[in-house]
Write a protein that holds these residues in place. Structure first.
Motif, PDB file in Angstrom:
ATOM      1  N   UNK A   1     -33.739  38.932  23.672  1.00 12.98           N
ATOM      2  CA  UNK A   1     -33.168  40.102  24.340  1.00 12.98           C
ATOM      3  C   UNK A   1     -33.288  41.316  23.427  1.00 12.98           C
ATOM      4  N   UNK A   2     -33.566  42.470  24.049  1.00 14.16           N
ATOM      5  CA  UNK A   2     -33.697  43.715  23.272  1.00 14.16           C
ATOM      6  C   UNK A   2     -32.332  44.197  22.784  1.00 14.16           C
ATOM      7  N   UNK A   3     -32.342  44.892  21.650  1.00 15.15           N
ATOM      8  CA  UNK A   3     -31.151  45.612  21.205  1.00 15.15           C
ATOM      9  C   UNK A   3     -30.074  44.748  20.570  1.00 15.15           C
ATOM     10  N   UNK A   4     -30.434  43.553  20.078  1.00 18.02           N
ATOM     11  CA  UNK A   4     -29.414  42.691  19.477  1.00 18.02           C
ATOM     12  C   UNK A   4     -29.134  43.052  18.021  1.00 18.02           C
ATOM     13  N   UNK A   5     -30.058  43.797  17.382  1.00 15.80           N
ATOM     14  CA  UNK A   5     -29.980  44.009  15.916  1.00 15.80           C
ATOM     15  C   UNK A   5     -28.606  44.482  15.436  1.00 15.80           C
ATOM     16  N   UNK A   6     -27.993  45.480  16.096  1.00 16.41           N
ATOM     17  CA  UNK A   6     -26.711  45.961  15.567  1.00 16.41           C
ATOM     18  C   UNK A   6     -25.638  44.876  15.493  1.00 16.41           C
ATOM     19  N   UNK A   7     -25.789  43.840  16.282  1.00 13.83           N
ATOM     20  CA  UNK A   7     -24.733  42.822  16.344  1.00 13.83           C
ATOM     21  C   UNK A   7     -25.030  41.601  15.472  1.00 13.83           C
ATOM     22  N   UNK A   8     -26.201  41.591  14.841  1.00 14.50           N
ATOM     23  CA  UNK A   8     -26.600  40.395  14.090  1.00 14.50           C
ATOM     24  C   UNK A   8     -25.982  40.355  12.701  1.00 14.50           C
TER      25      UNK A   8
END
Lengths: 342, 307, 269
Positions: free
Chosen positions: A293-300
């Protein structure tokens, strides 16, 4: 028949206990979704979730085939199993527009060979299958499948391979540079000879214990999935994950909408929920694979962004999906596997 | 027979319950026939059907499953058929393993059961419970823990090296010894409990009479006690032998799964990628036929002893 | 100080019994010790901690474990109990009712559930259940457990019954006791150790079963083995060890209670 009556009474009782609340029945892998996330879904939607678990793609198929289709709404099969289940007519179609978050899917996974047009599934997590080596036992180059099939003396007799024909034989095919689902007899014979010969170097066949045998030191090298392997390293073993130059296996687990789902609407809500970047990231942080899924980076988790297991070196080849062979070809591979474990 | 099969190797025959025999037997017959017999019948039928690719069956008669068991047609399936030794090897290996496990359980379980049965009455139940308490912890957990104990740098090896018994760690994990150890503690109570039930009832005045005739204790045990408690011993052997034959947890986890056992072979057919249900059903049918023949032969021998 | 010719005592038997206990309990010591490990590993010791017990009682999955443990124990009690009753009747019919045609076949039928490999029973039962339209759930698990527990209860009970002189029950009937009275007052007390053995076997078999349960259970109904299996297969997590230790603790408490109750009962007599 008293017992029959008794059994029937117990069944009615257990069925009657349910309330009128909206429900969702998920058939999932063991240990693959954090309980917090399930609770969050219930809090957001009021849908009560029951989760049942299986331990392999094949167990999922066997259970559904033996009569459990119709009791679950969604399941989470791996890539090749999606196409098998599709072929078996076990999947329901997601109508266009039903999923609000369908646009969140990473472009590379928006259309896949195992589910053309993504009509029945959404990505869950993906990862790779390769091997790890204990760096105390062997210090040389590990970016080659020779480690498993033609190992250096230090590792011989101290190797674990996965106890699944699909992954281990595909890995052997990569080592030989032959196609999967080969029909060329010389190639198949070579594959048979390779694994028969390599078996002398192998200490065990173990999938579930793939991490345990590395951490405990039972073996010095072992095939493993990348996320599982990372856990081995974090538990303190001095092991390194390899992205061999001959190639490695990639796989993807997918949330599918099952045919005859008793709670279809809830299933769609659940899929939408899992397509939210924050929620997909929560699964990634838990299972240590990679979201589709796109846009997961901030939550990783910070660590996942740089970990050697999830981030292949720049010069690593692309991974290969396990292919689904036709019946006649599969038979030969089954034969090779049975002979191997005779 | 074995624990009361074809006629009870006991001393006297009683027929006190003969008039209600049918009512006594009917519940067990009905429950097992319906909920075990019918499902297994389905399996028997499946073994004669055509395999559906990736599990399941097609309703067309076929002997392919049995053919696969008996004949080897090479890697590609078009060599001239020769006798297939693959599955015979797997069966023989499992058979030997189960026999050894049974012998081991008997050798160690009998003295234990005997010891427990000769404790003062109020202590006996306590001992029995002590034997069964570990089974409150799942077998899988115990097997994994056992593996932890016996691994190369595990506590057992450290202990043995600590007391100077060995200088190098014993490689136990992934050996047949480990498998036997696993089977032994998986099935020990299956041996101890029936033998206990028999010895507990044993009339020791028989042994004492023999002792008065100056027989030594070991002769008495062999010549007097053992024949008298035979039904319990046989029941124990059956309960250990048959499950050992189909076991796959201990062989897989402790033995390294490098080779198939009957249990894992059959499981692979239903749950594995191969997914050949008719073949799994056929292998199960063959296994059960062997066990059934053995049981019936035994029942007949036992019935003859009585006469 | 055994007499040299005491036929109830044999040198080494105590040693062997203790050896059995060591083999049976050694893995449990590992489980118990590592349930107090502060680190989430079973290979490395990270100091003493109760955190995994907190996890079991108050963690997110606490509810699931509690329900699973409850299901496991109640199913084991009911399945073990039902199987024991059915098996006791069957044993009377086989051992105490004279010879009859088809006795061998009857024995084979009674042994059927242990003869079938578990995976075959599991798949076959699931197919059968869905064929007759039985809803999968608590009831289907219980039913399947009763069936496979019967032979485990039957064999010790029948073995015991064979060792009891037939003269007892015949004499009782000669004294005009009804068949039920002969059973209740003569045979049952003599048979008790066999019944206890049979029940215990059936109980632990049911408590431990994974393969069959996993197939015949319905969505959302878990027993302890099915609830923890995946976690365990991939290497035991400490909270599973804590849970197992708790189960062990409960069983030891029950054993202790039953011991003292039994003791009180026997001294009163």
């Amino acid at each position: 028949m008293n017992v029959l009556k008794l059994g029937a009474a117990a069944l009615i009782l257990s069925a009657g206990a349910a309330g009128a609340q909206e429900k969702l029945s998920v058939y999932h892998w063991f240990e693959y979704i954090p309980q917090e996330l399930v609770d969050k879904f219930t809090a957001e939607t009021g849908i009560e979730v029951t989760i049942d678990t299986y331990d392999s793609n094949e167990a999922l198929l066997a259970n559904l085939k033996a009569g459990k289709l119709g009791s679950y709404d969604v399941a989470v099969p791996g890539d090749y199993m999606v196409s098998i289940m599709l072929g078996e007519g076990m999947l329901d179609e997601i109508q266009p527009g039903e999923l609000k978050n369908i646009g969140n899917i990473e472009p590379q996974w928006a259309d896949v060979a195992f589910d053309p047009g993504r009509k029945h599934s959404i990505p869950y997590q993906w990862g790779s299958t390769s091997f790890m080596v204990n760096r105390d036992a062997f210090k040389g180059d590990i970016r080659t499948t020779d480690i498993i099939f033609n190992p250096p003396a230090e590792l011989s007799g101290k190797i674990n391979v996965l106890d699944t024909a699909g992954e281990t034989l595909t890995f052997a095919s990569l080592h030989l540079g032959i196609p999967q689902c080969a029909t060329d007899r010389a190639q198949l014979k070579a594959l048979d000879d390779l694994v028969q010969g390599a078996k002398a170097h192998w200490a065990s066949f173990n999938s579930d214990g793939a991490k345990d045998v590395l951490v405990s030191g039972d073996v010095a090298a072992g095939m493993i999935w990348n996320g599982f392997g990372q856990k081995a390293r974090l538990e303190g073993a001095n092991v390194e994950y390899a992205y061999p130059k001959e190639g490695y296996i990639v796989w993807m687990d997918n949330v599918v909408l099952l045919k005859d789902a008793p709670n279809r609407a809830a299933a769609i809500k659940f899929m939408d929920f899992l397509l939210e970047p924050e929620n997909a990231a929560a699964v990634t942080n838990f299972a240590r694979y990679t979201a589709g899924v796109k846009g997961v980076e901030p939550f990783l988790d910070e660590e996942l962004k740089t970990s050697p297991e999830q981030n292949p070196p720049a010069d690593a080849p692309a991974g290969t999906f396990v292919q689904v062979c036709d019946e006649a070809t599969q038979k030969v591979y089954d034969q090779i596997w049975t002979r191997l474990k005779q | 027979m074995a624990g009361g099969g074809a006629g009870g190797g006991g001393r006297t025959q009683s027929a006190a319950f003969a008039p209600v025999r049918l009512w006594l037997l009917l519940p067990s017959w009905a429950v097992i026939a319906i909920f075990m017999g019918l499902p297994l019948l389905i399996m028997l039928v499946y073994s004669f059907l055509t395999k559906e690719f990736r599990g399941g069956v097609i309703w067309e008669f076929s002997l392919a499953a049995y053919d696969r068991f008996v004949f080897d047609r090479g890697l590609f399936g078009d060599d001239p058929p020769v006798l297939n030794t693959t599955y015979l090897t797997i069966f023989a290996r499992s058979l030997i393993q189960a026999l050894v496990a049974t012998a081991l359980c008997l050798l160690i379980g009998f003295p234990a059961a005997f010891y427990i049965a000769t404790r003062p009455p109020e202590q006996r139940t306590l001992w029995l419970l002590l034997i069964t308490v570990p089974y409150w912890v799942n077998l899988l957990i115990r097997t994994v823990s056992m593996k932890f104990l016996i691994r190369e740098n595990g506590p057992l090896n450290e202990f043995l090296m600590g007391i100077g018994l060995i200088s190098e760690p014993l490689p136990l994990v992934n050996t047949d010894i480990a498998v036997q150890l696993g089977l032994f503690y998986s099935y020990l109570p299956f041996m101890v409990l029936p033998i206990y039930a028999a010895v507990e009832r044993y009339d020791f005045s028989l042994s004492e009479a023999a002792a008065d005739l100056y027989a030594d204790r070991w002769t008495i045990l062999r010549e007097v006690t053992l024949p008298a408690v035979r039904p319990g011993v046989i029941a124990g052997c059956i309960l250990v032998f048959i499950p050992s034959l189909g076991a796959f947890l201990a062989p897989d986890l402790l033995g390294g799964a490098r080779t198939f056992m009957i249990g894992s072979l059959i499981e692979e057919q239903f749950k594995g990628a191969a997914g050949d249900w008719p073949f799994g059903a056929a292998a199960a049918t063959i296994l059960m036929t062997i066990v059934l023949i053995a049981l019936l032969l035994h029942a007949r021998a036992e019935a003859r002893r009585e006469v | 100080m055994a007499r040299r010719n005491d036929v109830r005592r044999y040198p080494g038997f105590l040693g062997i019994t203790l050896f059995c206990l060591v083999v049976l309990y050694a893995p449990l010591v590992v489980v118990a010790v590592y349930s107090f490990n502060a680190s989430p590993s079973i290979t490395l010791w990270g100091g003493f901690s109760f955190r995994w017990y907190e996890e079991v009682f108050f963690g997110l999955e606490a509810e699931k474990f509690k329900r699973a443990a409850w299901n496991s124990v109640t199913i084991a009690l009911m399945a073990g109990g039902a199987a024991t009753v059915i098996a006791t009747a069957a044993a009377l019919g086989m051992v105490r009712a004279g010879r009859f045609r088809g006795k061998g076949a009857s024995f084979a039928l009674l042994s059927l559930p242990i003869m079938a490999p578990e995976i075959v029973t599991a798949v076959a039962t699931l197919i059968f259940f869905s064929l007759i339209g039985l809803t999968l759930g608590y009831g289907s698990i219980l039913l399947a457990h009763i069936v496979f527990c019967i032979p485990f209860a039957y064999l010790p009970i029948a073995a015991r019954l064979e060792g009891i002189e037939g003269a007892f029950d015949e004499a009782a009937q000669d004294l005009y006791a009804t068949r039920w009275e002969a059973f209740r007052f003569i045979l049952l007390p003599l048979l008790a150790p066999g019944i206890v053995s049979g029940f215990l076997l059936a109980f632990i078999i049911s408590l431990d079963d994974f393969i069959i349960t996993n197939f015949v259970k319905g969505a959302g109904v878990e027993t302890l083995p099915t609830a923890i299996f995946g976690a365990v297969k991939q290497g035991i997590k400490p909270d599973i060890m804590a849970l197992s230790t708790l189960m062990l603790g409960i069983s030891i408490v029950l054993v202790t209670i039953s011991y003292f109750v039994g003791k009180a009962g026997s001294t009163r007599r």
